[in-house]
Design an enzyme around this catalytic site. Structure first.
Site, mmCIF file in Angstrom:
data_model
loop_
_atom_site.group_PDB
_atom_site.id
_atom_site.type_symbol
_atom_site.label_atom_id
_atom_site.label_comp_id
_atom_site.label_asym_id
_atom_site.label_seq_id
_atom_site.Cartn_x
_atom_site.Cartn_y
_atom_site.Cartn_z
ATOM 1 N N LYS A 98 25.446 -90.299 -46.010
ATOM 2 C CA LYS A 98 26.343 -89.717 -47.010
ATOM 3 C C LYS A 98 27.403 -88.810 -46.400
ATOM 4 O O LYS A 98 28.578 -88.902 -46.763
ATOM 5 C CB LYS A 98 25.541 -88.924 -48.047
ATOM 6 C CG LYS A 98 24.536 -89.712 -48.827
ATOM 7 C CD LYS A 98 23.749 -88.830 -49.779
ATOM 8 C CE LYS A 98 23.122 -87.621 -49.155
ATOM 9 N NZ LYS A 98 22.103 -87.869 -48.117
ATOM 10 N N ASP B 196 23.439 -79.775 -48.997
ATOM 11 C CA ASP B 196 23.068 -79.024 -47.795
ATOM 12 C C ASP B 196 23.842 -77.710 -47.706
ATOM 13 O O ASP B 196 23.337 -76.716 -47.191
ATOM 14 C CB ASP B 196 23.308 -79.849 -46.530
ATOM 15 C CG ASP B 196 22.313 -80.993 -46.384
ATOM 16 O OD1 ASP B 196 21.256 -80.971 -47.039
ATOM 17 O OD2 ASP B 196 22.606 -81.926 -45.606
ATOM 18 N N SER C 31 17.957 -88.527 -47.325
ATOM 19 C CA SER C 31 18.281 -87.866 -46.079
ATOM 20 C C SER C 31 18.578 -88.914 -45.003
ATOM 21 O O SER C 31 17.893 -89.942 -44.923
ATOM 22 C CB SER C 31 17.095 -86.993 -45.651
ATOM 23 O OG SER C 31 17.360 -86.360 -44.429
ATOM 24 N N SER C 32 19.599 -88.684 -44.216
ATOM 25 C CA SER C 32 20.000 -89.556 -43.099
ATOM 26 C C SER C 32 20.457 -90.940 -43.534
ATOM 27 O O SER C 32 20.460 -91.878 -42.741
ATOM 28 C CB SER C 32 18.872 -89.671 -42.060
ATOM 29 O OG SER C 32 18.574 -88.397 -41.528
ATOM 30 N N GLY D 122 22.060 -90.428 -52.022
ATOM 31 C CA GLY D 122 21.227 -91.197 -51.098
ATOM 32 C C GLY D 122 20.235 -90.261 -50.449
ATOM 33 O O GLY D 122 20.375 -89.037 -50.512
#
Length: 178
Positions: free
Chosen positions: A16, A37, A12-13, A10
């Site tokens: 997940k 990340d 960013s933000s 998915g």
């Protein structure tokens, strides 16, 4: 089928990481949660925001170079090796290139039982989360909200914008344990 890896894709933000933590609570056994990340955070500063590593533009765009791709390949080979050694992994990823990204991950995880989960969230909700977090380049969430899903094939999709993370985790866990 007994799944060994759950890949959450998915933007960013999109939710997940929270979903991964919720999955660790409801899945039977011990599941490691790893994220793209983690890879970016482990990279040397010279490869972040420039060069052939990974760069983040002022409008939220992300660019990756050859050095990033080489490290990403090694990272995924390491994850696959952990799984082959008996670990179960929830992988939180962002398929910046949609179907091409999934193909790269699929190649690294070949021979393993993988559950592919699309984590969706409306662009405006992801953008609001991004703003509240304060640790992302503004615009990244909105830019990625749809493009990361283009051409990607999933076994299951969840929408964290309309459904709370614990409920999404229960849906994924039901698929894993069925």
């Amino acid at each position: 089928m007994s799944y060994q890896v759950i890949v959450l894709n998915g933007g960013s933000s999109s939710g997940k990481s929270r979903l991964a933590r919720e999955l660790q609570k409801v899945l039977p056994g011990a599941w490691l949660s790893l994220s793209v990340d983690d890879l970016v955070d482990a990279m040397p500063p010279a490869l972040v925001d420039g060069g052939d590593g990974i760069g983040f533009g002022d409008q939220g765009e992300v660019s990756v170079g050859d050095d990033f791709r080489a490290l990403e390949t090694a990272w995924m080979a390491g994850i696959a090796a952990m799984v082959r050694a008996g670990a179960q992994v929830v992988l939180d990823d962002v398929f910046l290139s949609g179907a091409r990204s999934q193909a790269r991950v699929r190649t690294q995880l070949e021979g393993l039982n993988v559950l592919w989960v699309g984590v969706r969230c409306a662009p405006e909700i992801a953008a609001a989360r991004e703003l509240a977090r304060g640790d992302r380049t503004p615009g990244m969430a909105e830019l990625q909200a749809e493009v990361v899903h283009e051409g990607v094939h999933y076994d299951l999709e969840v929408d964290t914008g309309t459904t709370e993370s614990p409920e999404c985790a229960r849906a994924v866990a039901a698929r894993v344990t069925s």
